[in-house]
Structures are given as C-alpha cells and as structure tokens.
Design a protein around this motif. Structure first.
Motif, short mmCIF file in Angstrom:
data_model
loop_
_atom_site.label_atom_id
_atom_site.label_comp_id
_atom_site.label_asym_id
_atom_site.label_seq_id
_atom_site.Cartn_x
_atom_site.Cartn_y
_atom_site.Cartn_z
N ALA A 58 0.81 -1.21 0.00
CA ALA A 58 0.00 0.00 0.00
C ALA A 58 0.85 1.26 0.00
CB ALA A 58 -0.94 -0.01 1.21
N SER A 59 1.90 1.29 0.83
CA SER A 59 2.68 2.52 1.00
C SER A 59 3.71 2.75 -0.09
CB SER A 59 3.38 2.50 2.36
OG SER A 59 4.32 1.44 2.45
N LYS A 60 4.31 1.69 -0.62
CA LYS A 60 5.37 1.83 -1.61
C LYS A 60 4.91 1.62 -3.04
CE LYS A 60 8.63 2.59 1.41
NZ LYS A 60 9.29 3.91 1.49
N LEU A 61 3.87 0.80 -3.22
CA LEU A 61 3.44 0.44 -4.57
C LEU A 61 2.03 0.90 -4.90
CD1 LEU A 61 5.00 -3.09 -4.47
CD2 LEU A 61 5.49 -1.45 -6.26
N ASN A 62 1.33 1.47 -3.91
CA ASN A 62 -0.05 1.90 -4.13
C ASN A 62 -0.93 0.74 -4.58
OD1 ASN A 62 -0.70 5.14 -4.10
ND2 ASN A 62 1.47 4.69 -4.40
N VAL A 63 -0.59 -0.46 -4.15
CA VAL A 63 -1.39 -1.64 -4.47
C VAL A 63 -2.19 -2.02 -3.23
CG1 VAL A 63 -1.34 -4.08 -5.09
CG2 VAL A 63 0.23 -2.49 -6.19
N THR A 64 -3.50 -2.03 -3.34
CA THR A 64 -4.34 -2.40 -2.21
C THR A 64 -4.88 -3.82 -2.40
OG1 THR A 64 -6.25 -1.38 -3.31
CG2 THR A 64 -5.03 -0.03 -1.73
N VAL A 65 -4.92 -4.57 -1.34
CA VAL A 65 -5.44 -5.94 -1.42
C VAL A 65 -6.96 -5.88 -1.48
CG1 VAL A 65 -3.48 -6.91 -0.18
CG2 VAL A 65 -5.49 -6.19 1.11
N SER A 77 -4.03 -19.10 2.15
CA SER A 77 -4.55 -18.33 1.02
C SER A 77 -3.94 -16.94 0.98
CB SER A 77 -6.07 -18.23 1.10
OG SER A 77 -6.67 -19.51 0.97
N LYS A 78 -3.69 -16.36 2.15
CA LYS A 78 -3.06 -15.04 2.21
C LYS A 78 -1.65 -15.11 1.64
CE LYS A 78 -5.51 -13.08 6.20
NZ LYS A 78 -5.39 -12.60 7.61
N ILE A 79 -0.92 -16.16 2.00
CA ILE A 79 0.45 -16.34 1.51
C ILE A 79 0.45 -16.47 -0.01
CG2 ILE A 79 2.41 -17.94 1.46
CD1 ILE A 79 1.79 -18.55 4.43
N GLU A 80 -0.46 -17.29 -0.53
CA GLU A 80 -0.54 -17.49 -1.98
C GLU A 80 -0.91 -16.19 -2.69
OE1 GLU A 80 -2.97 -20.22 -5.26
OE2 GLU A 80 -3.33 -20.47 -3.11
N TYR A 81 -1.86 -15.47 -2.14
CA TYR A 81 -2.34 -14.22 -2.74
C TYR A 81 -1.22 -13.18 -2.78
CZ TYR A 81 -5.08 -9.89 -3.23
OH TYR A 81 -5.56 -8.68 -3.65
N LEU A 82 -0.51 -13.01 -1.67
CA LEU A 82 0.56 -12.02 -1.60
C LEU A 82 1.74 -12.42 -2.49
CD1 LEU A 82 0.53 -11.08 2.20
CD2 LEU A 82 -0.36 -9.75 0.27
N SER A 83 2.01 -13.70 -2.59
CA SER A 83 3.09 -14.18 -3.45
C SER A 83 2.81 -13.84 -4.90
CB SER A 83 3.29 -15.69 -3.28
OG SER A 83 3.71 -16.02 -1.97
N VAL A 84 1.57 -14.02 -5.32
CA VAL A 84 1.19 -13.69 -6.69
C VAL A 84 1.31 -12.19 -6.94
CG1 VAL A 84 -0.74 -13.63 -8.33
CG2 VAL A 84 -0.32 -15.69 -6.98
N LEU A 85 0.93 -11.37 -5.95
CA LEU A 85 1.02 -9.92 -6.11
C LEU A 85 2.47 -9.46 -6.21
CD1 LEU A 85 -1.58 -8.13 -3.77
CD2 LEU A 85 -1.51 -8.18 -6.26
N LEU A 86 3.36 -10.07 -5.44
CA LEU A 86 4.75 -9.63 -5.38
C LEU A 86 5.63 -10.19 -6.49
CD1 LEU A 86 5.51 -9.84 -1.55
CD2 LEU A 86 5.36 -7.75 -2.91
N ASN A 87 5.31 -11.37 -6.97
CA ASN A 87 6.18 -12.05 -7.93
C ASN A 87 5.87 -11.59 -9.35
OD1 ASN A 87 8.24 -13.77 -8.73
ND2 ASN A 87 6.87 -15.53 -8.93
N ARG A 88 6.32 -10.37 -9.67
CA ARG A 88 6.05 -9.74 -10.96
C ARG A 88 7.27 -8.96 -11.42
NH1 ARG A 88 0.36 -9.09 -11.60
NH2 ARG A 88 -0.75 -9.95 -9.82
N PRO A 89 7.35 -8.65 -12.70
CA PRO A 89 8.42 -7.75 -13.17
C PRO A 89 8.30 -6.41 -12.44
CG PRO A 89 7.26 -8.75 -15.03
CD PRO A 89 6.47 -9.07 -13.81
N ILE A 90 9.43 -5.75 -12.26
CA ILE A 90 9.47 -4.49 -11.53
C ILE A 90 10.02 -3.40 -12.44
CG2 ILE A 90 10.35 -3.31 -9.48
CD1 ILE A 90 10.87 -6.10 -8.26
N LYS A 105 -10.77 -7.38 -11.27
CA LYS A 105 -10.83 -8.12 -10.01
C LYS A 105 -10.80 -7.19 -8.80
CE LYS A 105 -8.80 -12.41 -11.78
NZ LYS A 105 -7.73 -13.42 -11.61
N GLY A 106 -10.75 -5.89 -9.06
CA GLY A 106 -10.81 -4.94 -7.96
C GLY A 106 -9.47 -4.54 -7.37
N THR A 107 -8.37 -4.93 -8.02
CA THR A 107 -7.04 -4.58 -7.54
C THR A 107 -6.57 -3.30 -8.24
OG1 THR A 107 -6.52 -6.92 -7.24
CG2 THR A 107 -4.67 -5.39 -7.20
#
Length: 238
Positions: free
Chosen positions: A68-75, A86-99, A122-124
């Motif tokens: 939220a603070s560094k990437l402006n990405v809200t769950v 499920s939280k671990i899987e969800y956050l892993s998918v959000l973080l594991n991306r090209p930067i 999906k509301g992200t």
C-alpha cells in the motif's frame, strides 16, 4: 524485450537523447537503477520468506503495508477473511512480478501519457502509465483527472525482468491485450484514424510492480521537429 537475458534493462525514447548534460542525466539513471535494486531486495526477501515455513501474521501485515505505502497496491476487501495459506498465496502472486522504476517530470504541456492509478476487473489497483488516447473524453471526471495531472511520462524506465530465483519472467503473461486504443494521425494533410496495439509501457507492461520517481526536467529534452534542435538544451556547450 522478452528475449533479453539481463538483470536490469534501461528504456529511453530515441528522440530524448542529447549531447549535453550527460553527467546529470547519467546521475539520475543511476539513481533510478539504485531504487530498482533496493526495491528488488525488499520484494525478493519477502518472497523467499513466503516460500518458507516460518511465515508469521506480523509479516503478512507488513507486506500488505508495504504494498500500500510503496506500490499503491491495495489488497481485495475480503483479504482479512482468507486463511493463512490463502493469504500467503495471494501475496506471493502480487509480489512475484516484473518491476519497473519510472522517471517522471513535471507536466509542461507536452503531449503524451502520465502516472495514474488503474483498477482491474478483479478490484485490484495498480500504478500505470496512461496515454491521453486511453482516457474516455466523454467522462467528465476522467477528463478532469487528466487535466489536473502534475507529471508527465518522458519514457525513462529502469526494469527488472527476473524473479527472485534469478529466472526470467515470461513478459507475455503481463500484457493487457484489451489496452489497444484508437489514435488520430495525419498523412499528407489527410486525417486518419489508427488502432494501436498495447504500448510497451502501458498495455504491454500491465500489472508490473511500478514505482514513479520524479526526475529533473533537464533529463527530458525531446526532439519532435527540426526546430526543437534550436532549443538551449540541444546547443553545443562550446
């Protein structure tokens, strides 16, 4: 770009390359790369921990705060109702991306895109470079947001295209194929309409982890016409 085997990729428009102010421009290139490396280290460390067996609820909350603070990405709203797995899987998918770290300059009225937020189906929410051609000009609120934009995209990007395991991302999986748009062109005085496929830094870099960083206007000296070469920034220092 998907065929490159590089740890860091620098992208800059060819019409924004000048012979002057090289030291200043190089300094901010290094700064953007430094921010990329710093953010990569943090994100990669989170992903390694999420891959392990010692994931605490405190860490999960810390990652949500970082997004939220560094990437402006809200769950998503019901994230708190997820199981820990499920939280671990969800956050892993959000973080594991090209930067990518994108240099932005103060808006001086140049035509082109700028830094905005976009909402997925999906509301992200993700940060994205949006071109004026992609804005619905029939929507008063959208037009107002565009007109009040404070910064402009000079196409000054530093990208990390490998994951935390050192493997190349398949960048084709991060393309919004619906991000094509209609633009108005002119050939020999005749107005034409053209359909553009997703551009590199908007539709073809969809849902990348994005950081916007302000850089000085001196780093942006485009040449769109011959007359632009007469501007002071393009004159020989001698």
């Amino acid at each position: 770009m998907n065929n490159l085997n590089a740890d860091i990729v620098f992208i800059k428009n060819i019409d924004n390359v000048i012979q002057n102010h090289i030291e200043t421009i190089a300094l901010y290139k290094k700064a953007l790369a430094g921010i990329l490396i710093q953010m990569q280290e943090t994100i990669f460390n989170y992903l390694r921990i999420l891959d392990g067996d010692a994931v605490s609820n405190e860490l999960l909350n810390e990652i949500v705060g970082f997004l939220a603070s560094k990437l402006n990405v809200t769950v998503i709203e019901d994230f708190s109702k997820y199981t820990k797995e499920s939280k671990i899987e969800y956050l892993s998918v959000l973080l594991n991306r090209p930067i990518r770290v994108c240099g932005m300059v103060k808006n001086e009225g140049e035509p082109g895109g700028g830094p905005f937020w976009v909402l997925t189906k999906k509301g992200t929410i993700f940060l994205q470079i949006v071109e004026a051609s992609q804005v619905d000009m029939t929507d008063i609120n959208q037009v107002k947001i565009l007109e009040n934009a404070t910064h402009f995209n000079p196409v000054d990007l530093v990208c990390g295209i490998k994951n935390y395991k050192g493997q190349n991302f398949d960048l084709t999986k991060f393309v919004n194929k619906n991000a094509g748009f209609i633009v108005e062109k002119n050939k020999n005085g005749k107005p034409l309409k053209a359909f553009e496929l997703p551009g590199l830094w908007n539709g073809a870099m969809a849902k990348w982890l994005t950081f916007f960083v302000e850089v000085p206007l001196i780093t942006f000296n485009p040449v769109k016409t011959v007359n632009d070469l007469l501007k002071p920034a393009h004159q020989s220092p001698d």
